[in-house]
Scaffold this motif. Structure first.
Motif, PDB file in Angstrom:
ATOM      1  N   GLY A  87       0.847  -1.184   0.000  1.00 39.64           N
ATOM      2  CA  GLY A  87       0.000   0.000   0.000  1.00 39.64           C
ATOM      3  C   GLY A  87       0.877   1.227   0.000  1.00 39.64           C
ATOM      4  N   CYS A  88       0.264   2.372   0.081  1.00 39.80           N
ATOM      5  CA  CYS A  88       1.016   3.613   0.075  1.00 39.80           C
ATOM      6  C   CYS A  88       0.280   4.613   0.959  1.00 39.80           C
ATOM      7  CB  CYS A  88       1.108   4.126  -1.362  1.00 39.80           C
ATOM      8  SG  CYS A  88       2.090   5.624  -1.489  1.00 39.80           S
ATOM      9  N   VAL A  89       1.004   5.218   1.916  1.00 42.00           N
ATOM     10  CA  VAL A  89       0.341   6.198   2.780  1.00 42.00           C
ATOM     11  C   VAL A  89       1.083   7.530   2.859  1.00 42.00           C
ATOM     12  CG1 VAL A  89      -0.951   4.686   4.295  1.00 42.00           C
ATOM     13  CG2 VAL A  89       1.455   5.140   4.796  1.00 42.00           C
ATOM     14  N   GLY A  90       2.289   7.607   2.246  1.00 40.57           N
ATOM     15  CA  GLY A  90       3.071   8.835   2.385  1.00 40.57           C
ATOM     16  C   GLY A  90       3.615   8.925   3.783  1.00 40.57           C
ATOM     17  N   ARG A  91       3.341   9.982   4.478  1.00 41.37           N
ATOM     18  CA  ARG A  91       3.805  10.091   5.847  1.00 41.37           C
ATOM     19  C   ARG A  91       3.042   9.104   6.720  1.00 41.37           C
ATOM     20  NH1 ARG A  91       2.431  14.654   8.291  1.00 41.37           N
ATOM     21  NH2 ARG A  91       0.726  14.950   6.823  1.00 41.37           N
TER      22      ARG A  91
END
Ligand SMILES: [Zn+2]
Length: 200
Positions: free
Chosen positions: A151-155
């Motif tokens: 997945g990807c959440v950034g911060r």
């Protein structure tokens, strides 16, 4: 007459097998070996094949075993990380840790204080039951769960609602790894994008 069986497929062993044969075929011998290895090490290969491992103290300070001597590790300095094999063989500190870099889509959903006396609290149960088949393990304290996947959440993101304490990370941080799968979690990683989108 004494009958012998293959330890893997339970097929009867016949006269063509050696008197001390344990498996009907090389294929079953290999399959049994892979199963034993998997039982001893539940981690998904997607994690163990990456050179993103550190160790940590019992107070979760990250330690490097990349050099000749143990020293502090940094979740942003890849020269302080090592292979899974090296981290696994090392006796430095109290345990293993995996560094999230944000470059490989690996993500960890951290459910804090989700387990009380081994019982999963309802808010955490709801999240865990909504996960696709992915690797989930119990934290070093035995009270948290780490749900691994893609997945990807950034911060890093934190969510607190009453007793619900969820943190999601995909970079700039290391996560402790205990190899204690939760409720027979599979040794693989699934796409957690939807779960994360619903959570945050
Ligand atoms: Zn067999």
């Amino acid at each position: 007459m004494k009958t012998r069986r293959c330890e893997h497929c339970r097929e009867h062993l016949g006269v063509r097998h050696a008197h001390n044969a344990r498996f009907c075929s090389g294929r079953c011998r290999n399959a049994a070996y892979v199963e034993r290895k998997r039982a001893a090490d539940p981690l998904p290969v997607a994690m163990t094949r990456r050179r993103q491992w550190v160790r940590h103290t019992d107070r979760k300070v990250p330690l490097s075993v990349a050099g000749r001597r143990a020293s502090l590790a940094s979740s942003t300095d890849s020269s302080t990380w090592c292979t899974y094999k090296a981290a696994d063989r090392s006796a430095v500190g109290a345990g293993l840790g995996f560094v999230l870099t944000g470059e490989d889509q690996l993500v960890c959903i951290d459910l804090d204080h989700a387990l009380v006396d081994g019982e999963l609290l309802p808010w955490a149960r709801e999240i865990v039951e909504g996960l696709p088949a992915t690797y989930v393990e119990v934290s070093p304290s035995g009270t948290g769960l780490h749900c691994w996947g893609y997945g990807c959440v950034g911060r890093g993101r934190k969510l607190r609602q009453g007793e619900k304490a969820v943190e999601v990370y995909d970079r700039g941080r290391y996560i402790t790894v205990t190899r204690r799968p939760f409720e027979g979690a599979p040794s693989k990683l699934a796409d957690l994008s939807k779960v994360i989108a619903d959570l945050l």
